[in-house]
Motif scaffolding. Structure first.
Motif, PDB file in Angstrom:
ATOM      1  N   HIS A  38      82.050  35.518  46.680  1.00  0.00           N
ATOM      2  CA  HIS A  38      82.808  36.279  45.676  1.00  0.00           C
ATOM      3  C   HIS A  38      83.349  35.439  44.530  1.00  0.00           C
ATOM      4  CE1 HIS A  38      82.809  39.974  48.072  1.00  0.00           C
ATOM      5  NE2 HIS A  38      83.038  39.219  49.135  1.00  0.00           N
ATOM      6  N   ARG A  64      87.823  39.915  51.853  1.00  0.00           N
ATOM      7  CA  ARG A  64      87.157  40.421  50.644  1.00  0.00           C
ATOM      8  C   ARG A  64      88.134  40.656  49.507  1.00  0.00           C
ATOM      9  NH1 ARG A  64      81.914  42.509  52.527  1.00  0.00           N
ATOM     10  NH2 ARG A  64      82.019  42.726  54.792  1.00  0.00           N
ATOM     11  N   ARG A  65      89.374  40.988  49.844  1.00  0.00           N
ATOM     12  CA  ARG A  65      90.367  41.260  48.800  1.00  0.00           C
ATOM     13  C   ARG A  65      90.933  39.975  48.215  1.00  0.00           C
ATOM     14  NH1 ARG A  65      94.101  46.454  50.625  1.00  0.00           N
ATOM     15  NH2 ARG A  65      92.411  48.009  50.608  1.00  0.00           N
ATOM     16  N   THR A  82      82.933  33.528  52.550  1.00  0.00           N
ATOM     17  CA  THR A  82      83.419  34.632  51.707  1.00  0.00           C
ATOM     18  C   THR A  82      83.768  34.145  50.312  1.00  0.00           C
ATOM     19  OG1 THR A  82      84.305  35.695  53.683  1.00  0.00           O
ATOM     20  CG2 THR A  82      85.084  36.503  51.564  1.00  0.00           C
ATOM     21  N   ASP A 127      85.889  44.325  58.467  1.00  0.00           N
ATOM     22  CA  ASP A 127      86.638  43.067  58.473  1.00  0.00           C
ATOM     23  C   ASP A 127      87.814  43.125  59.436  1.00  0.00           C
ATOM     24  OD1 ASP A 127      84.912  42.043  56.618  1.00  0.00           O
ATOM     25  OD2 ASP A 127      86.187  42.479  54.890  1.00  0.00           O
ATOM     26  N   PRO A 160      89.891  36.269  48.908  1.00  0.00           N
ATOM     27  CA  PRO A 160      89.150  35.233  49.658  1.00  0.00           C
ATOM     28  C   PRO A 160      89.772  33.848  49.577  1.00  0.00           C
ATOM     29  CG  PRO A 160      87.933  35.926  47.703  1.00  0.00           C
ATOM     30  CD  PRO A 160      89.063  36.875  47.858  1.00  0.00           C
TER      31      PRO A 160
END
Length: 423
Positions: free
Chosen positions: A105, A64-65, A101, A19, A67
């Protein structure tokens, strides 16, 4: 093979590094594109445009942490970029990636909200485009954002399906292992029965032939020699069959695993059993009287199980109560008694086995089940194996008692005698 190897190596790369590299590459490409594109009546890139481009693309490194937060930041910076009159065709890829993303998630409701935010950004860019292309750009933006959100939701559902499949596979593996262990245990029980039959048959033959040889040893040496030959052949056959069965029964792994190689319980473990029951809240008084002598492992195990079953019955049916455990070594019998002072019996059953009184016991006010369950049945079978007797039933003064008498071999010279008790 090389392609698969490279794919495996790429799959082991930390996603955060991927990323971060994507964010840096996307930022660099967008800055170069906006600086090289001189078409259209847009404001030329300046320091504000560069700052907004970095705010739109660099947060992708954390997609990812966080979104949802990344999507919000990218969308706000992109709207500002377009409303200030900069090139509207740039800085939209990062928003699409952020929408994808969130759809991967987060649940469907959040994914729909993310798609709405991404569509608003793209419509802002479409409104800033040339007048004749506003509608076309709006439809195109709606399709692109919809595809990104749908693709992300599909990936999320696929990941959840794979996770459930992995859980089911793991559960199936455990069930198969349990079934395999049960099958092995059942086979070992069957082999143990076969081993018992082997020992009982061959030892009976050996005993009879050895007695015959001793009886005719002087009067008929030929018959004695034939009897001894039979003893030798029978013992050899028994050893071979036992060796074969024990090889099957032997467990893999180190001794002591799963408790299979642990010592057989006996009177040496009786104190530990009593202490464990005392810790549960029972008051137990143990006394050993008479001429204490060594017992065979089978008889020791039988006595241990009798005391264990008696104490277990008190815990289940008469808790709390005082319990007396008595072991008396007589001349020909070992008498074991486990008695408690629980509530008086309201009903008694029929006669017990071997002249003992049997029956069940109900405690006042409980109406619960009596004592005559599978434990006493198993105890009678175990005691009968050693030619003993069992008497189990309510006591006249209240409480319940289990009394067992086991025959003992003649005492050896100088047996240790005395009395041992503990409170």
């Amino acid at each position: 093979m090389r392609v698969m190897a490279w794919a495996g190596r790429i799959g082991r790369i930390d996603p955060l590094l991927v990323d971060a590299a994507s964010a840096a590459g996307l930022t660099a490409i967008t800055l170069l594109w906006s600086a090289a594109d001189h078409s259209g009546p847009w404001r030329r890139p300046d320091a504000v445009a560069v700052l907004l481009t970095c705010l739109i693309n660099l947060p992708i490194a954390l997609r990812r942490r966080a979104p949802v937060a990344v999507l919000g930041g990218c969308s706000a910076a992109a709207v500002c970029h377009h409303l200030l009159g900069y090139q509207p065709t740039v800085n939209n890829v990062a928003v699409l990636l952020a929408v994808y993303t969130v759809a991967v998630h987060r649940p469907l409701r959040t994914a729909l909200a993310a798609a709405a935010a991404g569509t608003a950004v793209w419509w802002t860019a479409s409104a800033a485009a040339a007048g004749g292309l506003v509608v076309l750009n709006g439809v195109q933006s709606l399709a692109l954002v919809g595809v990104a959100a749908a693709f992300g939701s599909g990936v999320r559902r696929l990941a959840e399906r794979n996770r459930r499949l992995a859980e089911l596979t793991e559960r199936l593996r455990h069930e198969q292992e349990d079934r395999a262990r049960r099958a092995v245990t059942e086979e070992r029980i069957r082999l143990a029965g076969e081993l018992h039959d082997i020992v009982a048959h061959h030892m009976s033959v050996i005993s009879v032939q050895a007695g015959l040889a001793r009886y005719v040893f002087t009067a008929d040496p030929g018959t004695a020699r034939a009897a001894l030959d039979t003893v030798a052949a029978t013992s050899h056959e028994a050893l071979e069959e036992m060796r074969r069965l024990l090889a099957v029964l032997r467990l893999d792994g180190e001794p002591g695993r799963d408790g299979v190689y642990d010592p057989t319980p006996g009177l040496s473990q009786l104190d530990r059993l009593v202490e464990r029951v005392r810790a549960a809240g029972l008051t137990v008084d143990v006394r050993v009287t008479g001429g204490v002598r060594p017992l065979t492992p089978g008889v020791e195990l039988c006595v241990y199980r009798v005391v264990q079953e008696g104490l277990t019955n008190v815990l289940k049916h008469a808790f709390p109560a005082r319990v007396r455990v008595r072991l008396h070594y007589g001349g020909e019998q070992l008498r074991v008694a486990v008695a408690d002072d629980g509530a008086p019996a309201r009903a008694t059953g029929g006669s017990g086995e071997h002249g003992g009184t049997g029956g069940s016991r109900e405690h006042g006010g409980t109406g619960g089940p009596g004592r005559g369950g599978h434990g006493l049945i198993a105890m009678r079978e175990r005691v009968r194996l050693y030619r003993g007797t069992v008497a189990a039933g309510p006591r006249p003064q209240g409480g319940f008692e289990v009394a067992v008498a086991l025959p003992l071999p003649p005492a050896a010279a100088g047996p240790s005698s005395g009395e041992r008790g503990d409170e």
